[in-house]
Enzyme design. Structure first.
Site, PDB file in Angstrom:
ATOM      1  CD  GLU A 193      48.515  37.096  31.785  1.00 41.18           C
ATOM      2  OE1 GLU A 193      47.521  37.037  31.201  1.00 41.18           O
ATOM      3  OE2 GLU A 193      48.203  37.141  33.211  1.00 41.18           O
ATOM      4  CG  HIS A 241      44.849  34.245  29.932  1.00 39.73           C
ATOM      5  ND1 HIS A 241      43.645  33.886  30.079  1.00 39.73           N
ATOM      6  CD2 HIS A 241      45.565  34.532  30.965  1.00 39.73           C
ATOM      7  CE1 HIS A 241      43.356  33.700  31.504  1.00 39.73           C
ATOM      8  NE2 HIS A 241      44.449  34.190  32.062  1.00 39.73           N
TER       9      HIS A 241
END
Length: 510
Positions: free
Chosen positions: A258, A261
């Site tokens: 994550e 991202h």
């Protein structure tokens, strides 16, 4: 600020509000709030679509479009707005509202069904979700297969006809390599399932994310049933992870994933905030990444190419061992590196190794295609899932929670998004190969924990542009090639050939 920019900013604000509501629903909202939250999200979605379809916004975009070169940023924004308006005009407002309502309600039902290990609880909501997505595909239009219309929402230009040959090539590489690996002695990895206090996992995971460059002045780490990243402009980009006390790798690599991202969203040029170029206008979603696949390329790059590398753990294993001295007392750096790169077919996609991960994606894509094409009924989905897991990975699925209920995507209405994970794997290797060519001494610097040069290169070439360029345009600008699996196949063969002592012949480019 001209009229087009002002209206674009208002639309982006509404989409960011939707993201805030979604983040809260998945992290903090009490279960009793789901019904009211669904109504709130439906209302905001309808307002965003109303502003998008306002003739004044279309006129403002038309006034900008064509007023300058094709590479002019505002011209591109205006053209993207006009393309989205054209698509949204084909989607009935009631369908948009129904989908918004169902997405919120279905995610709550899915969470309860997963906890209860009972697909039948979720089946009615999923049946309706498939039906609405078929209606959406028909409204958007397609030339080949209705699934193409949904694929295009997440990865522009991808169709069933282009996807299947890519999958066939990957399968032809992955399956023989997996069989060769399974004939070799397997490394020990039992220590990953010892007891690791959740609070310390979270602290360490966040510290490692910050070392990559995740800015916690503009972000935070929370917990959720399924890890995700979400942004409310580049100034507030949040990530979540899933903490399991008996599985260290889950939170650790989930957070690094994550983080990739998040750094993409935080790296968008400030001038693009609150514009069309940080808005998915068709999907009614505030996001700066060029596509889901491009976004996934960054999470997979940081999680796998960097976070699972030998150089990374040579540097950071002492920190991990200091955090968990009793649990890792009998483990050294080499053993840990081997363990987190073990190839072993598993039931859970987000816990799969790099090699078998794509097989999980292919399974989901095939089932989605059949559902949307009307060739598979929702009631038959668990049996179809279990059969594919058995044929592809040789595993028996013990229950729905470890099978068809494991992913949040279908409850969130994201039918068509799964291919972007494999596309992201392919793109990640292409981007990383280009970085190696262009950044002097990159790998030696990474071995010293110098992550800034890679992050800055990615920011300059990818992150800063937001949605200015299509995925294909980005690949061509950065690598000189369209989507090409060869660097990815070479990477996997080289990595696992070394780890498992295999003598592999390099695949020849055809």
């Amino acid at each position: 600020m001209n009229d087009f920019q002002r209206r674009s900013a208002e639309i982006n604000d509404l989409l960011c509000v939707l993201n805030v509501l979604n983040w809260d629903a998945r992290t903090q909202m009490p279960a009793g709030g789901s019904s009211a939250r669904a109504q709130q999200q439906a209302t905001i979605s309808a307002l965003a679509q109303e502003k998008l379809l306002d003739p004044a916004f279309e006129a403002a975009a038309q006034a900008i479009s064509g007023d300058g070169s094709a590479d002019d940023v505002e011209n591109r924004a205006a053209q993207q707005a006009l393309d989205a308006i054209s698509a949204l005009k084909r989607i009935p407002a009631e369908l948009t509202r129904e989908l918004a309502l169902l997405k919120s309600e279905a995610q709550d039902v899915w969470a309860r069904a997963k906890a209860a290990n009972d697909f039948s609880m979720f089946a009615p909501a999923l049946t309706r979700m498939v039906e609405l997505n078929r209606q959406l595909a028909e409204a958007l239009g397609y030339e080949g297969h209705p699934y193409d219309a949904l694929l295009n929402l997440y990865e522009p230009g991808v169709t069933v006809a282009t996807l299947l040959p890519l999958f066939e090539r990957l399968r032809a590489h992955h399956v023989p390599l997996l069989k060769a690996i399974q004939q070799q002695p397997q490394p020990r990895s039992e220590f990953l399932n010892r007891s690791y206090p959740a609070a310390e996992q979270k602290r360490l995971s966040l510290a490692l994310a910050q070392k990559f460059g995740y800015d916690t002045q503009r972000g935070r780490l929370d917990e959720s049933a399924h890890p995700f990243e979400i942004s409310f402009t580049r100034q507030d980009v949040r990530i979540t992870t899933r903490l399991q006390e008996n599985f260290l790798s889950g939170a650790l690599f989930g957070t690094l994933h994550e983080t990739g991202h998040a750094m993409y969203e935080q790296g968008v040029r400030p001038e693009l905030s609150r514009t069309v170029l940080t808005s998915d206008l068709t999907g009614l979603y505030a996001v700066g990444g060029a596509s889901y696949g491009t976004h996934e390329s960054q999470s997979r790059l940081w999680e796998n190419r960097i976070g699972r590398s030998k150089a990374y753990w040579n540097l950071h294993f002492p920190q991990l061992q200091a955090a968990f001295p009793e649990q890792l007392a009998d483990v050294d750096t080499a053993a840990f590196h081997r363990a987190v790169n073990t190839v072993r077919p598993s039931l859970i996609r987000v816990e799969a190794d790099e090699l078998t991960y794509d097989l999980h994606i292919m399974l989901r894509v095939e089932l989605e295609r059949l559902l949307i094409g009307g060739e598979l009924a929702v009631k038959d989905l668990p049996a179809a899932w279990n059969a594919r897991i058995k044929s592809d990975l040789g595993l028996d699925v013990p229950d729905d929670a470890h099978g068809v209920l494991q992913d949040i995507h279908w409850s969130a209405g994201m039918i068509g998004s799964f291919p972007t994970y494999t596309i992201g794997n392919v793109m990640a290797s292409q981007f990383y190969a280009a970085a190696l060519e262009q950044v002097p001494d990159l790998e030696n610097g990474l071995a010293r924990g110098e992550y800034t040069p890679l992050r800055e290169w990615l920011t300059d070439h990818i992150y800063q542009h937001g949605r200015t360029f299509t995925p294909h345009e980005l690949l061509m600008r950065v690598t000189g090639h369209g989507l090409d699996p060869q660097p990815y196949l070479d990477y996997l063969s080289g990595k696992y050939g070394e780890l498992y002592g295999l003598n592999l012949q390099k695949e020849q480019t055809t």
